[in-house]
Design a protein around this motif. Structure first.
Motif, PDB file in Angstrom:
ATOM      1  N   ALA A  59      37.666  50.409  53.487  1.00 16.04           N
ATOM      2  CA  ALA A  59      37.612  51.323  52.332  1.00 16.04           C
ATOM      3  C   ALA A  59      38.811  51.087  51.422  1.00 16.04           C
ATOM      4  CB  ALA A  59      37.569  52.778  52.807  1.00 16.04           C
ATOM      5  N   ARG A  60      39.971  50.857  52.045  1.00  9.57           N
ATOM      6  CA  ARG A  60      41.168  50.598  51.227  1.00  9.57           C
ATOM      7  C   ARG A  60      41.077  49.228  50.552  1.00  9.57           C
ATOM      8  NH1 ARG A  60      44.606  53.812  55.284  1.00  9.57           N
ATOM      9  NH2 ARG A  60      45.249  55.566  54.005  1.00  9.57           N
ATOM     10  N   SER A  61      40.538  48.250  51.258  1.00 11.52           N
ATOM     11  CA  SER A  61      40.416  46.902  50.666  1.00 11.52           C
ATOM     12  C   SER A  61      39.532  46.930  49.429  1.00 11.52           C
ATOM     13  CB  SER A  61      39.828  45.919  51.684  1.00 11.52           C
ATOM     14  OG  SER A  61      40.708  45.753  52.762  1.00 11.52           O
ATOM     15  N   ILE A  62      38.370  47.564  49.551  1.00 10.90           N
ATOM     16  CA  ILE A  62      37.466  47.545  48.385  1.00 10.90           C
ATOM     17  C   ILE A  62      37.997  48.447  47.266  1.00 10.90           C
ATOM     18  CG2 ILE A  62      35.403  46.842  49.688  1.00 10.90           C
ATOM     19  CD1 ILE A  62      34.403  49.752  49.482  1.00 10.90           C
ATOM     20  N   SER A  63      38.758  49.472  47.632  1.00 12.16           N
ATOM     21  CA  SER A  63      39.363  50.330  46.597  1.00 12.16           C
ATOM     22  C   SER A  63      40.409  49.549  45.816  1.00 12.16           C
ATOM     23  CB  SER A  63      40.001  51.573  47.227  1.00 12.16           C
ATOM     24  OG  SER A  63      39.010  52.373  47.827  1.00 12.16           O
ATOM     25  N   MET A  64      41.204  48.744  46.534  1.00  9.61           N
ATOM     26  CA  MET A  64      42.195  47.890  45.857  1.00  9.61           C
ATOM     27  C   MET A  64      41.507  46.825  45.018  1.00  9.61           C
ATOM     28  SD  MET A  64      45.258  48.768  46.160  1.00  9.61           S
ATOM     29  CE  MET A  64      45.856  47.283  45.368  1.00  9.61           C
ATOM     30  N   GLU A  65      40.398  46.297  45.559  1.00 14.02           N
ATOM     31  CA  GLU A  65      39.650  45.282  44.801  1.00 14.02           C
ATOM     32  C   GLU A  65      39.170  45.887  43.471  1.00 14.02           C
ATOM     33  OE1 GLU A  65      36.595  43.406  47.188  1.00 14.02           O
ATOM     34  OE2 GLU A  65      35.910  42.191  45.485  1.00 14.02           O
ATOM     35  N   MET A  66      38.734  47.134  43.528  1.00 17.00           N
ATOM     36  CA  MET A  66      38.299  47.823  42.304  1.00 17.00           C
ATOM     37  C   MET A  66      39.462  48.018  41.355  1.00 17.00           C
ATOM     38  SD  MET A  66      35.748  49.363  40.739  1.00 17.00           S
ATOM     39  CE  MET A  66      36.380  48.920  39.128  1.00 17.00           C
ATOM     40  N   LEU A  67      40.587  48.451  41.913  1.00 16.10           N
ATOM     41  CA  LEU A  67      41.752  48.761  41.074  1.00 16.10           C
ATOM     42  C   LEU A  67      42.276  47.513  40.360  1.00 16.10           C
ATOM     43  CD1 LEU A  67      43.712  51.276  40.607  1.00 16.10           C
ATOM     44  CD2 LEU A  67      45.197  50.145  42.235  1.00 16.10           C
ATOM     45  N   SER A  68      42.241  46.387  41.057  1.00 23.37           N
ATOM     46  CA  SER A  68      42.890  45.200  40.498  1.00 23.37           C
ATOM     47  C   SER A  68      41.903  44.205  39.890  1.00 23.37           C
ATOM     48  CB  SER A  68      43.691  44.494  41.597  1.00 23.37           C
ATOM     49  OG  SER A  68      42.819  44.103  42.625  1.00 23.37           O
TER      50      SER A  68
ATOM     51  N   GLU B  54      27.697  44.754  43.752  1.00 26.43           N
ATOM     52  CA  GLU B  54      26.441  45.049  44.470  1.00 26.43           C
ATOM     53  C   GLU B  54      26.523  44.589  45.929  1.00 26.43           C
ATOM     54  OE1 GLU B  54      23.513  43.474  41.300  1.00 26.43           O
ATOM     55  OE2 GLU B  54      22.546  45.209  42.240  1.00 26.43           O
ATOM     56  N   ALA B  55      27.166  43.453  46.158  1.00 25.76           N
ATOM     57  CA  ALA B  55      27.312  42.955  47.538  1.00 25.76           C
ATOM     58  C   ALA B  55      28.187  43.908  48.358  1.00 25.76           C
ATOM     59  CB  ALA B  55      27.910  41.549  47.525  1.00 25.76           C
ATOM     60  N   ILE B  56      29.270  44.401  47.751  1.00 25.51           N
ATOM     61  CA  ILE B  56      30.132  45.357  48.458  1.00 25.51           C
ATOM     62  C   ILE B  56      29.326  46.597  48.842  1.00 25.51           C
ATOM     63  CG2 ILE B  56      32.059  46.981  48.167  1.00 25.51           C
ATOM     64  CD1 ILE B  56      33.391  44.909  46.310  1.00 25.51           C
ATOM     65  N   TRP B  57      28.647  47.147  47.871  1.00 31.87           N
ATOM     66  CA  TRP B  57      27.889  48.381  48.132  1.00 31.87           C
ATOM     67  C   TRP B  57      26.847  48.147  49.226  1.00 31.87           C
ATOM     68  CZ3 TRP B  57      26.560  50.453  42.488  1.00 31.87           C
ATOM     69  CH2 TRP B  57      27.759  50.828  41.869  1.00 31.87           C
ATOM     70  N   ARG B  58      26.120  47.013  49.134  1.00 30.58           N
ATOM     71  CA  ARG B  58      25.059  46.718  50.114  1.00 30.58           C
ATOM     72  C   ARG B  58      25.663  46.558  51.515  1.00 30.58           C
ATOM     73  NH1 ARG B  58      23.004  42.850  47.387  1.00 30.58           N
ATOM     74  NH2 ARG B  58      24.268  41.248  48.387  1.00 30.58           N
ATOM     75  N   ASP B  59      26.733  45.771  51.605  1.00 22.97           N
ATOM     76  CA  ASP B  59      27.341  45.497  52.918  1.00 22.97           C
ATOM     77  C   ASP B  59      27.876  46.775  53.567  1.00 22.97           C
ATOM     78  OD1 ASP B  59      26.749  42.892  52.454  1.00 22.97           O
ATOM     79  OD2 ASP B  59      28.817  42.236  52.085  1.00 22.97           O
TER      80      ASP B  59
ATOM     81  N   ARG C 251      37.687  42.957  35.807  1.00 21.36           N
ATOM     82  CA  ARG C 251      38.184  43.203  34.446  1.00 21.36           C
ATOM     83  C   ARG C 251      37.124  42.919  33.392  1.00 21.36           C
ATOM     84  NH1 ARG C 251      43.702  44.096  34.573  1.00 21.36           N
ATOM     85  NH2 ARG C 251      44.527  43.565  36.605  1.00 21.36           N
ATOM     86  N   ALA C 252      36.284  41.897  33.644  1.00 18.26           N
ATOM     87  CA  ALA C 252      35.260  41.555  32.635  1.00 18.26           C
ATOM     88  C   ALA C 252      34.306  42.737  32.461  1.00 18.26           C
ATOM     89  CB  ALA C 252      34.505  40.301  33.074  1.00 18.26           C
ATOM     90  N   LEU C 253      33.846  43.273  33.577  1.00 29.65           N
ATOM     91  CA  LEU C 253      32.934  44.427  33.505  1.00 29.65           C
ATOM     92  C   LEU C 253      33.630  45.614  32.858  1.00 29.65           C
ATOM     93  CD1 LEU C 253      30.324  45.979  34.364  1.00 29.65           C
ATOM     94  CD2 LEU C 253      31.508  46.535  36.498  1.00 29.65           C
TER      95      LEU C 253
ATOM     96  N   ASP D  95      30.987  39.887  38.298  1.00 32.77           N
ATOM     97  CA  ASP D  95      31.560  41.179  38.703  1.00 32.77           C
ATOM     98  C   ASP D  95      30.459  42.088  39.248  1.00 32.77           C
ATOM     99  OD1 ASP D  95      34.083  40.431  37.891  1.00 32.77           O
ATOM    100  OD2 ASP D  95      34.186  41.781  36.159  1.00 32.77           O
ATOM    101  N   VAL D  96      29.340  42.134  38.532  1.00 34.18           N
ATOM    102  CA  VAL D  96      28.230  43.012  38.951  1.00 34.18           C
ATOM    103  C   VAL D  96      27.718  42.566  40.323  1.00 34.18           C
ATOM    104  CG1 VAL D  96      25.854  43.714  38.424  1.00 34.18           C
ATOM    105  CG2 VAL D  96      27.563  43.590  36.583  1.00 34.18           C
ATOM    106  N   GLN D  97      27.568  41.252  40.484  1.00 33.73           N
ATOM    107  CA  GLN D  97      27.037  40.739  41.763  1.00 33.73           C
ATOM    108  C   GLN D  97      27.973  41.056  42.924  1.00 33.73           C
ATOM    109  OE1 GLN D  97      26.439  36.669  40.635  1.00 33.73           O
ATOM    110  NE2 GLN D  97      24.418  37.082  39.742  1.00 33.73           N
ATOM    111  N   ARG D  98      29.260  40.894  42.697  1.00 38.08           N
ATOM    112  CA  ARG D  98      30.227  41.190  43.765  1.00 38.08           C
ATOM    113  C   ARG D  98      30.200  42.683  44.142  1.00 38.08           C
ATOM    114  NH1 ARG D  98      32.273  41.043  48.420  1.00 38.08           N
ATOM    115  NH2 ARG D  98      34.306  42.033  48.568  1.00 38.08           N
TER     116      ARG D  98
END
Ligand SMILES: N[C@@H](CCC(=O)N[C@@H](CS)C(=O)NCC(=O)O)C(=O)O
Length: 215
Positions: A96-105, A139-144, A108-110, A134-137
């Motif tokens: 949860a922290r990893s994907i939250s950091m991924e979102m924070l950092s 969606e993959a996070i959410w699905r996984d 950018r294009a999206l 960005d969208v594909q990544r």
């Protein structure tokens, strides 16, 4: 304990404000919000008086000031360890922290092509390079995460990671970016959450227009 005061900007546009606000609200944490509307443009000189970065959100807790959306969530999670802001399972918590950091950092294009705008009628735009990956990544996070946890949220119950992705749910919808059934199911769960609905109702009632955020 001193009162928690969360300074935010327009609910229609301020994606970074939305994140701690929905995390704290969904977790039932008592706090007072102070909304300072954008202006001129997508800023406000008053932010500088509240925050060393000149940006919101910022949390004031007595003499303590915490800026950056994710740092605010972490600070409050320490104050309220039983509120369920992060998953109980330590492996899930690290994810949860990893994907939250991924979102924070990242993404950018999206974020720059498709500003959060809850009042925006659904309308696609020409997408610059970088938005689709960005969208594909995402969606993959959410699905996984939902496959692992069983859903309906990323780690089962709503947590801080869902809060970090909340503005993306609006972006995907408002710019008509996704078709995948699993993605749409997660978006529907997010939009049905009472904390989402409370923020959205307030955003829809706002009348300020920020031209910089009208893509
Ligand atoms: N990384 C920061 C971003 C904060 C941010 O960019 N906030 C915007 C509002 S959504 C802001 O205050 N903009 C005013 C400015 O840049 O002058 C966070 O996570 O809190």
């Amino acid at each position: 304990m001193s009162e928690l005061v969360l300074y935010i900007a327009n609910k229609n546009y301020s994606s970074w404000s939305f994140r701690p606000w929905i995390a704290l609200t969904a977790a039932g944490i008592p706090f007072r919000e102070v909304l300072i509307p954008f202006g001129p443009g997508a800023t406000n000189p008053q932010f500088r008086e509240l925050s060393p970065t000149g940006k919101v959100p910022i949390l004031h807790h007595g003499a303590v000031k915490v800026w950056e959306s994710l740092a605010i969530i972490e600070y409050v999670a320490e104050l309220f360890p039983d509120a369920g802001l992060w998953p109980e399972n330590s492996t899930w918590r690290s994810m949860a922290r990893s994907i939250s950091m991924e979102m924070l950092s990242g993404f950018r294009a999206l974020r720059s092509a498709c500003p959060m705008n809850l009042r925006r009628p659904v309308r696609p735009i020409d997408l610059p390079d970088g938005v689709k990956p960005d969208v594909q990544r995402i969606e993959a996070i959410w699905r996984d995460m939902r496959q692992m946890s069983g859903g309906p949220f990323l780690f089962g119950a709503f947590c801080a990671a869902d809060a970090m992705f909340a503005p993306v749910v609006n972006r995907f919808a408002a710019y008509d970016l996704v078709r995948d059934a699993d993605t749409l199911e997660y978006m529907a769960a997010m939009k049905a959450h009472p904390a989402w609905q409370a923020w959205e109702a307030a955003a829809l009632a706002e009348t300020w227009i920020v031209p910089e955020d009208e893509a």
